[in-house]
Design a protein around this motif. Structure first.
Motif, PDB file in Angstrom:
ATOM      1  N   ARG A  81      -6.291  -7.002   4.963  1.00 31.31           N
ATOM      2  CA  ARG A  81      -5.455  -7.566   6.001  1.00 31.31           C
ATOM      3  C   ARG A  81      -4.160  -6.792   6.224  1.00 31.31           C
ATOM      4  N   ALA A  82      -3.562  -6.349   5.117  1.00 31.26           N
ATOM      5  CA  ALA A  82      -2.157  -5.928   5.199  1.00 31.26           C
ATOM      6  C   ALA A  82      -1.932  -4.778   6.187  1.00 31.26           C
ATOM      7  N   TYR A 105     -11.078  -6.299   0.390  1.00 31.96           N
ATOM      8  CA  TYR A 105     -10.113  -6.945  -0.507  1.00 31.96           C
ATOM      9  C   TYR A 105     -10.367  -6.468  -1.917  1.00 31.96           C
ATOM     10  N   ARG A 106      -9.331  -6.517  -2.711  1.00 33.36           N
ATOM     11  CA  ARG A 106      -9.417  -6.033  -4.079  1.00 33.36           C
ATOM     12  C   ARG A 106      -9.791  -7.209  -4.970  1.00 33.36           C
ATOM     13  N   ASP A 133      -2.360   1.276   5.609  1.00 30.08           N
ATOM     14  CA  ASP A 133      -2.304   0.210   4.599  1.00 30.08           C
ATOM     15  C   ASP A 133      -0.941   0.330   3.928  1.00 30.08           C
ATOM     16  N   MET A 135       0.085  -0.543   1.081  1.00 26.29           N
ATOM     17  CA  MET A 135       0.110  -0.368  -0.375  1.00 26.29           C
ATOM     18  C   MET A 135      -0.969   0.594  -0.854  1.00 26.29           C
ATOM     19  N   ALA A 137      -2.157   1.433  -4.340  1.00 23.99           N
ATOM     20  CA  ALA A 137      -1.965   1.026  -5.744  1.00 23.99           C
ATOM     21  C   ALA A 137      -2.896   1.843  -6.648  1.00 23.99           C
ATOM     22  N   THR A 138      -4.108   1.331  -6.959  1.00 19.71           N
ATOM     23  CA  THR A 138      -5.047   2.158  -7.736  1.00 19.71           C
ATOM     24  C   THR A 138      -5.662   3.250  -6.863  1.00 19.71           C
ATOM     25  N   GLY A 139      -5.638   3.021  -5.542  1.00 17.44           N
ATOM     26  CA  GLY A 139      -6.236   3.978  -4.603  1.00 17.44           C
ATOM     27  C   GLY A 139      -7.684   3.665  -4.265  1.00 17.44           C
ATOM     28  N   GLY A 140      -8.245   2.620  -4.917  1.00 16.22           N
ATOM     29  CA  GLY A 140      -9.651   2.289  -4.685  1.00 16.22           C
ATOM     30  C   GLY A 140      -9.935   1.904  -3.232  1.00 16.22           C
ATOM     31  N   SER A 141      -9.067   1.083  -2.642  1.00 14.39           N
ATOM     32  CA  SER A 141      -9.331   0.586  -1.284  1.00 14.39           C
ATOM     33  C   SER A 141      -9.319   1.728  -0.274  1.00 14.39           C
TER      34      SER A 141
HETATM   35  C1  PRP Z   1      -3.994  -4.808  -1.058  1.00 10.23           C
HETATM   36  C2  PRP Z   1      -3.412  -3.715  -0.181  1.00 10.23           C
HETATM   37  C3  PRP Z   1      -4.450  -2.628  -0.275  1.00 10.23           C
HETATM   38  C4  PRP Z   1      -4.945  -2.782  -1.683  1.00 10.23           C
HETATM   39  C5  PRP Z   1      -4.311  -1.711  -2.509  1.00 10.23           C
HETATM   40  O1  PRP Z   1      -4.939  -5.508  -0.368  1.00 10.23           O
HETATM   41  O2  PRP Z   1      -3.140  -4.137   1.130  1.00 10.23           O
HETATM   42  O3  PRP Z   1      -5.502  -2.784   0.661  1.00 10.23           O
HETATM   43  O4  PRP Z   1      -4.548  -4.070  -2.159  1.00 10.23           O
HETATM   44  O5  PRP Z   1      -4.815  -1.719  -3.795  1.00 10.23           O
HETATM   45  P1  PRP Z   1      -5.686  -0.526  -4.395  1.00 10.23           P
HETATM   46  O6  PRP Z   1      -4.994   0.739  -4.031  1.00 10.23           O
HETATM   47  O7  PRP Z   1      -5.626  -0.808  -5.880  1.00 10.23           O
HETATM   48  O8  PRP Z   1      -7.078  -0.624  -3.874  1.00 10.23           O
HETATM   49  P2  PRP Z   1      -5.587  -6.875  -0.948  1.00 10.23           P
HETATM   50  O9  PRP Z   1      -6.816  -6.578  -1.748  1.00 10.23           O
HETATM   51  O10 PRP Z   1      -4.535  -7.671  -1.673  1.00 10.23           O
HETATM   52  O11 PRP Z   1      -6.097  -7.589   0.346  1.00 10.23           O
HETATM   53  P3  PRP Z   1      -5.252  -8.222   1.561  1.00 10.23           P
HETATM   54  O12 PRP Z   1      -4.678  -7.065   2.349  1.00 10.23           O
HETATM   55  O13 PRP Z   1      -6.301  -8.963   2.312  1.00 10.23           O
HETATM   56  O14 PRP Z   1      -4.177  -9.108   0.995  1.00 10.23           O
END
Ligand code: PRP
Ligand code: URA
Length: 211
Positions: A81-82, A105-106, A133, A135, A137-141
């Motif tokens: 979503r973000a 989603y993670r 996006d 964020m 974070a781990t980079g997986g998404s």
């Molecule tokens: C958050 C963010 C990224 C992801 C980053 O989404 O918006 O998509 O986590 O994390 P990563 O780098 O470790 O993969 P989230 O899964 O919380 O979903 P949302 O946007 O629906 O809240």
């Protein structure tokens, strides 16, 4: 860690707005506005190399040759979503950009991305893609999203985020060395739950008021 493909924004306006964004006292309305403003400033900074072409224009006094953007060739792909919070910031500067969506989603336990939606523009192979996006974070998404987009052979892929962790940068640059990363700031790392430290919390929850 190689920062060859990473551009960290170094603009006082962006830095100021990120401080406000981080604060736990910033409410949903202001958080959304700040994400929008920071994205617009980043977009302005990062689109310096868009190809231009020359056209003839008539001023009230005479005609002259002047430049316009070469083609309408950008597609943006927010990760739901973000990433949706960043769309208006880009389209306010690139109003003809097409928009694809990838829903991920993670998983809270495994931190692995789970895909639930994907709709990309049909002509994405003619376009430069900007994945959005806030964020990294781990980079997986984003790594998963980029792999999915690459199956459609776009001209190039850039990734625009607001906060990036060193771990996320390392993963994305290793798995997709051809993707240029623009981030507003690079944070210290991740905590045991995969949250960016010092970070800003859960970006999706703060944008949509679902905390
Ligand atoms: C958050 C963010 C990224 C992801 C980053 O989404 O918006 O998509 O986590 O994390 P990563 O780098 O470790 O993969 P989230 O899964 O919380 O979903 P949302 O946007 O629906 O809240
Ligand atoms: N997703 C978020 O929204 N925030 C983090 O810190 C990490 C992943």
């Amino acid at each position: 860690m190689s920062m060859k493909n990473v551009v960290v924004m170094d603009h006082p306006l962006i830095k100021h707005k990120i401080t406000l964004l981080r604060s736990k006292n910033t409410g949903t309305k202001e958080f959304r506005e700040l994400i929008n403003e920071i994205t617009m400033l980043m977009c302005y900074e990062s689109m310096r190399n868009l190809p231009m072409e020359e056209v003839e224009v008539e001023t009230p006094l005479q005609s002259m040759k002047s430049q316009v953007l070469a083609e309408k060739h950008v597609a943006i792909v927010p990760i739901l979503r973000a990433g949706l919070g960043m769309v208006d910031g880009v389209t306010s500067l690139l109003p003809t950009a097409k928009i694809g969506h990838i829903g991920l989603y993670r998983d809270h336990e495994s931190l692995q991305p789970v895909e639930y939606y994907c709709k990309l523009p049909k002509d994405i192979s003619n376009r430069e893609v900007i994945v959005l996006d806030p964020m990294l974070a781990t980079g997986g998404s984003v790594s998963d999203a980029v792999s999915k987009i690459k199956l459609r052979n776009p001209r190039s892929i850039k990734f625009m985020c607001i906060l990036a962790s060193p771990e996320g940068i390392e993963r994305l640059t290793t798995e997709h060395p051809d993707v240029l990363i623009y981030c507003a700031t690079k944070d210290e790392g991740l905590n045991e739950n995969g949250y960016i430290i010092p970070g800003l919390g859960d970006a999706g929850d703060r944008i949509f008021g679902t905390e």
